[in-house]
Design a protein around this motif. Sequence first.
Motif, short mmCIF file in Angstrom:
data_model
loop_
_atom_site.label_atom_id
_atom_site.label_comp_id
_atom_site.label_asym_id
_atom_site.label_seq_id
_atom_site.Cartn_x
_atom_site.Cartn_y
_atom_site.Cartn_z
N GLY A 77 0.84 -1.11 -0.12
CA GLY A 77 -0.08 0.05 -0.04
C GLY A 77 0.96 1.18 0.16
N PRO A 78 0.17 2.35 -0.05
CA PRO A 78 0.90 3.70 0.00
C PRO A 78 1.62 3.92 1.09
CG PRO A 78 -1.40 4.14 0.21
CD PRO A 78 -1.11 2.68 -0.19
N GLU A 79 2.84 4.67 1.18
CA GLU A 79 3.50 4.82 2.34
C GLU A 79 2.94 6.11 3.15
OE1 GLU A 79 7.80 5.37 1.43
OE2 GLU A 79 8.02 3.43 0.76
N TYR A 80 3.20 5.89 4.32
CA TYR A 80 2.71 7.08 5.28
C TYR A 80 3.77 7.49 6.18
CZ TYR A 80 2.21 3.01 8.54
OH TYR A 80 2.73 1.98 9.43
N THR B 282 -3.78 -0.89 8.12
CA THR B 282 -3.44 0.19 8.56
C THR B 282 -4.42 1.55 7.91
OG1 THR B 282 -1.32 -0.63 9.11
CG2 THR B 282 -1.84 1.72 9.51
N GLU B 283 -4.94 2.44 8.80
CA GLU B 283 -5.31 3.58 8.49
C GLU B 283 -4.48 4.63 9.13
OE1 GLU B 283 -9.32 3.96 9.30
OE2 GLU B 283 -10.19 2.85 7.52
N TYR B 284 -4.20 5.35 8.21
CA TYR B 284 -3.45 6.80 8.87
C TYR B 284 -4.32 8.04 8.70
CZ TYR B 284 0.63 9.75 9.96
OH TYR B 284 1.47 10.66 10.56
N ARG B 285 -4.57 8.53 9.81
CA ARG B 285 -5.47 9.87 9.81
C ARG B 285 -4.65 11.09 10.00
NH1 ARG B 285 -10.89 8.54 10.33
NH2 ARG B 285 -11.30 6.08 10.56
N TYR B 286 -4.50 11.91 8.86
CA TYR B 286 -3.65 13.16 9.02
C TYR B 286 -4.42 14.17 10.07
CZ TYR B 286 -0.59 11.22 5.23
OH TYR B 286 0.08 10.71 4.56
N LEU B 287 -3.61 14.99 10.13
CA LEU B 287 -4.34 16.33 11.02
C LEU B 287 -5.15 17.06 10.43
CD1 LEU B 287 -3.52 17.07 13.98
CD2 LEU B 287 -2.37 19.16 13.05
N SER B 288 -5.31 17.07 8.88
CA SER B 288 -6.34 17.69 8.17
C SER B 288 -7.49 16.77 8.12
CB SER B 288 -5.64 17.76 6.73
OG SER B 288 -5.27 16.73 5.92
N LYS B 289 -7.45 15.58 8.61
CA LYS B 289 -8.88 14.77 8.78
C LYS B 289 -8.62 13.90 7.33
CE LYS B 289 -10.35 16.75 12.20
NZ LYS B 289 -10.05 16.03 13.61
N LYS B 290 -7.60 13.91 6.62
CA LYS B 290 -7.50 12.91 5.45
C LYS B 290 -7.24 11.54 5.89
CE LYS B 290 -4.69 12.16 1.38
NZ LYS B 290 -3.44 12.78 0.67
N VAL B 291 -7.71 10.50 5.38
CA VAL B 291 -7.61 9.13 5.91
C VAL B 291 -7.10 8.40 4.74
CG1 VAL B 291 -8.81 7.20 6.39
CG2 VAL B 291 -9.60 9.13 7.20
N THR C 89 -5.27 1.96 13.52
CA THR C 89 -5.46 3.36 13.29
C THR C 89 -4.38 4.10 13.83
OG1 THR C 89 -7.91 2.60 13.09
CG2 THR C 89 -7.12 5.03 13.20
N ILE C 90 -3.81 4.92 12.94
CA ILE C 90 -2.88 6.00 13.48
C ILE C 90 -3.17 7.13 13.23
CG2 ILE C 90 -0.11 6.81 13.46
CD1 ILE C 90 0.19 3.79 12.03
N LYS C 91 -3.52 8.11 14.27
CA LYS C 91 -4.03 9.38 14.23
C LYS C 91 -2.88 10.46 14.58
CE LYS C 91 -7.89 10.11 16.27
NZ LYS C 91 -9.02 10.09 17.08
N GLU C 92 -2.76 11.46 13.67
CA GLU C 92 -1.91 12.52 14.11
C GLU C 92 -2.61 13.77 14.91
OE1 GLU C 92 0.91 13.06 10.33
OE2 GLU C 92 -0.71 14.57 10.27
#
Length: 349
Positions: free
Chosen positions: A220-223, A253-262, A299-302
Amino acid sequence: MGRIPSLKNFNAFPHAEDHLLKKTYSGAIVTILGLIIMVTLFAHELTFYLTTYTVHQMSVDLKRGETLPIHINVSFPSLPCEVLSVDAIDMSGKHEVDLHTNIWKLRLDKYGHIIGTEYLSDLVEKEHGTHDHDHGKEHHVEEKKPEHTFNEDADKMVKSVKLAMENGEGCRVYGALDVQRVAGNFHISVHGLNIFAANQIFEGSSHVNVSHVIHTLSFGPEYPGVHNPLDDNSRILHEESGTFKYYIKVVPTEYRYLSKKVLPTNQFSVTEYFVPMRPTDRSWPAVYFLYDLSPITVTIKEERRNFLHFITRLCAVLGGTFAMTGMLDRWMYRIIESVSSSKPRSGMR
């Protein structure tokens, strides 16, 4: 109105001492030092506040009907591109007729430089009804029943491969696979060759050198902060031959950016196993990537630190520095005063 004499003991703002009202060189040095410390600590606290941190949460994976992207970039310094093929095997028990692939092969010289490009159109899709990562035994080079005499194209291919091997030609396989989100494997090998052509080229499976360098392998894409354990991993064989197996546990894995982008992606752990070839083996060497999916999603949240927390830390740091510099100035003043006052007395004696 009479004054209470003891009331002045509760004064939290007493008048400054005389030495604090005097401007001295030692006070100037302490002031400059204090300002440098304050500015440094302020910059550190501001950077600490602006830097995001991550919070990890785990839950049951509820995804259904999605595909698993696999990005590969692997070099084989001892095998020409003409003999390499990629087999993708699905464990769901049905034939994947709509498997999307975008695989390329790059011809490499003996120094690792690219000398040609070829689209890999010989991806083999197979089906297995049982969930067995080892498949009972290894895949064999395809045993068809052609005539024992080569036709002109096959003879030309054998000569071309032998010439490429004499020149030290290698191959890099890279691209992407989209497979079902079920356990399975993909492997890179010489299994696409006819058994007679393979024997003509290598003179036996024990001479197939599957030394390889895994430049990148991801699901999958890198985070930010991702670590793919097989990146820049090399396995070079010098004398013996055999099969490499990488047992991979994929963690959704789900990476949730500070801008709410998942960003939906995957991370993985891996265990490596090498099976050396034996004279009695009928299987041919290969590099297997056997993967299975974890039922747990990470789930990884910023997140950013609280502003009031930043103000509290800032006041504590700056106030503490101001207090310490004041104490240092007081001590230096008293030391200098005691030294300077003792000199005239010693001169009078």
